[in-house]
Design an enzyme around this catalytic site. Structure first.
Site, mmCIF file in Angstrom:
data_model
loop_
_atom_site.group_PDB
_atom_site.id
_atom_site.type_symbol
_atom_site.label_atom_id
_atom_site.label_comp_id
_atom_site.label_asym_id
_atom_site.label_seq_id
_atom_site.Cartn_x
_atom_site.Cartn_y
_atom_site.Cartn_z
ATOM 1 N N LYS A 121 77.730 4.236 135.498
ATOM 2 C CA LYS A 121 77.625 5.286 136.512
ATOM 3 C C LYS A 121 78.921 5.412 137.309
ATOM 4 O O LYS A 121 79.450 6.510 137.502
ATOM 5 C CB LYS A 121 76.465 5.003 137.473
ATOM 6 C CG LYS A 121 76.219 6.111 138.490
ATOM 7 C CD LYS A 121 75.445 5.634 139.696
ATOM 8 C CE LYS A 121 76.338 4.883 140.645
ATOM 9 N NZ LYS A 121 75.666 4.489 141.907
ATOM 10 N N ASP A 139 72.914 8.880 139.221
ATOM 11 C CA ASP A 139 72.438 7.935 140.232
ATOM 12 C C ASP A 139 70.960 8.204 140.483
ATOM 13 O O ASP A 139 70.327 8.972 139.745
ATOM 14 C CB ASP A 139 73.273 8.039 141.513
ATOM 15 C CG ASP A 139 73.070 9.359 142.245
ATOM 16 O OD1 ASP A 139 72.360 10.259 141.717
ATOM 17 O OD2 ASP A 139 73.610 9.513 143.351
#
Length: 214
Positions: A121, A139
């Site tokens: 991420k 996220d």
């Protein structure tokens, strides 16, 4: 509504309503962004934006942060969540940058993920925001919003969501799409008590349609 049509409607709305969009993290270069994103894990952007100016004034690049002691770094980041772990990550990440990348933040996923404290991420955020690469960082906000609206279907992991979003969102729109979904999740499609009555995406949202039919 078929998925492709939903994507078109949703991102047409975002493009119209938020034509100029960017991260809420304050940064001035890729290293500053990397530091901010590492600090932002389970911490608000608002708090990170308080921490990073004095931290990066003291240690503005990988070389200076690598030379700093953990005690010196901790003094600046102690007000964020998990300061001990993040202090270690910042120190080791900076050392790795100096050792393997001449102190420069790399722009590809594999190299970024070789840095301590950097997962998929975070790597995608750096690639998208700092280098404008066609990636999608997922996220908790993106994961939730994509599933609620119906952009993703039965995704069990962030990677599954990422793959579905990449399939339908045009590459040139990905950097903005990342911010649109995050901001929508942060301020409208919140985890608890989503503000559906104020949402401009009601007409295209699976979650709203399901709630309305009850």
């Amino acid at each position: 509504m078929i998925k492709k049509e939903r994507y078109c409607k949703v991102f047409e709305w975002f493009a119209k309503e938020m034509p100029v969009v960017d991260t809420e993290l304050v940064y001035h270069d890729p290293f500053g962004l990397l530091v901010a994103v590492i600090l932002s894990a389970q911490c608000t952007d608002k708090r990170v934006n308080v921490i990073t100016p004095p931290l990066l004034h003291a240690f503005p690049d990988a070389v200076s942060m690598a030379k700093a002691t953990e005690k010196q770094i901790y003094a600046y980041v102690k007000s964020c969540s998990y300061p001990n772990s993040k202090t270690k990550y910042l120190k080791r990440m900076s050392e790795k940058l100096v050792q393997d990348f001449d102190g420069k933040v790399p722009s590809d996923s594999k190299a970024l993920q070789s840095l301590p404290g950097v997962g998929r991420k975070t790597a995608n955020v750096i690639m998208s925001v700092a280098f404008k690469r066609p990636t999608m960082a997922v996220d908790t906000h993106v994961f939730r919003v994509a599933e609620r609206i119906g952009l993703s279907t039965n995704a069990k992991t962030p990677l599954q969501t990422e793959k579905q979003l990449l399939k339908y969102i045009p590459k040139n729109m990905l950097p903005d799409a990342h911010h649109w979904l995050i901001l929508h999740g942060r301020y409208v499609c919140t985890a608890r008590s989503p503000k559906c009555s104020k949402c401009g995406l009601k007409a295209y949202c699976k979650y709203y349609a399901k709630q309305k039919s009850r």
